[in-house]
Design a protein around this motif. Sequence first.
Motif, mmCIF file in Angstrom:
data_model
loop_
_atom_site.group_PDB
_atom_site.id
_atom_site.type_symbol
_atom_site.label_atom_id
_atom_site.label_comp_id
_atom_site.label_asym_id
_atom_site.label_seq_id
_atom_site.Cartn_x
_atom_site.Cartn_y
_atom_site.Cartn_z
ATOM 1 N N ALA A 64 17.167 28.322 1.411
ATOM 2 C CA ALA A 64 16.167 28.167 2.472
ATOM 3 C C ALA A 64 15.814 26.701 2.735
ATOM 4 O O ALA A 64 15.000 26.409 3.608
ATOM 5 C CB ALA A 64 14.899 28.934 2.098
ATOM 6 N N ILE A 65 16.428 25.787 1.999
ATOM 7 C CA ILE A 65 16.121 24.361 2.136
ATOM 8 C C ILE A 65 17.314 23.663 2.784
ATOM 9 O O ILE A 65 18.406 23.653 2.221
ATOM 10 C CB ILE A 65 15.807 23.730 0.764
ATOM 11 N N ALA A 66 17.085 23.090 3.956
ATOM 12 C CA ALA A 66 18.159 22.451 4.708
ATOM 13 C C ALA A 66 18.296 20.986 4.291
ATOM 14 O O ALA A 66 17.946 20.072 5.035
ATOM 15 C CB ALA A 66 17.891 22.565 6.197
ATOM 16 N N SER A 67 18.792 20.785 3.075
ATOM 17 C CA SER A 67 19.010 19.428 2.577
ATOM 18 C C SER A 67 20.026 19.467 1.451
ATOM 19 O O SER A 67 19.954 20.321 0.571
ATOM 20 C CB SER A 67 17.704 18.830 2.050
ATOM 21 N N GLU A 68 20.930 18.514 1.479
ATOM 22 C CA GLU A 68 21.937 18.421 0.413
ATOM 23 C C GLU A 68 21.364 17.863 -0.884
ATOM 24 O O GLU A 68 22.014 17.905 -1.923
ATOM 25 C CB GLU A 68 23.089 17.517 0.868
ATOM 26 N N TRP A 69 20.136 17.336 -0.851
ATOM 27 C CA TRP A 69 19.555 16.666 -2.009
ATOM 28 C C TRP A 69 18.930 17.616 -3.019
ATOM 29 O O TRP A 69 18.680 17.239 -4.151
ATOM 30 C CB TRP A 69 18.533 15.626 -1.562
ATOM 31 N N PHE A 70 18.645 18.850 -2.628
ATOM 32 C CA PHE A 70 18.041 19.817 -3.549
ATOM 33 C C PHE A 70 19.127 20.584 -4.281
ATOM 34 O O PHE A 70 20.134 20.978 -3.694
ATOM 35 C CB PHE A 70 17.136 20.798 -2.799
ATOM 36 N N VAL A 71 18.913 20.799 -5.568
ATOM 37 C CA VAL A 71 19.833 21.568 -6.402
ATOM 38 C C VAL A 71 19.013 22.712 -6.990
ATOM 39 O O VAL A 71 18.078 22.482 -7.745
ATOM 40 C CB VAL A 71 20.414 20.703 -7.549
#
Length: 111
Positions: free
Chosen positions: A45-52
């Motif tokens: 649900a998070i549109a970012s490549e930075w979250f794992v």
Amino acid sequence: MRIKLSPQRRDDTLEVVKVGDVLVLNGEPFDFSSMGEGDTLPRSAIASEWFVGDVERIGDELVLTLVLPNPRNYSPQQAFPVDLVNVPNGRVEFPKPLLEIEVVINGGDAR
């Protein structure tokens, strides 16, 4: 807030600013203030490549994992980072790389 770090060898950079339950990653805000005790926001649900992985609220604490981009001169602290706990508002400080020293042999200059 507890920020776990997942090191990856990358040449790009990540700048994070924390304001309450809002994280601004490279200028893009992510607001987690609506998450209640026990809530989980799935990674998908998070549109970012930075979250794992997922973002969770455990007690009063947000717990999340971010990619830690490691340059070619990464330090042991970047390769094996510890969790950032009780992260204060402001710019989030990440482990620093080793000093990059380039030596040119046979009469060249050293940088």
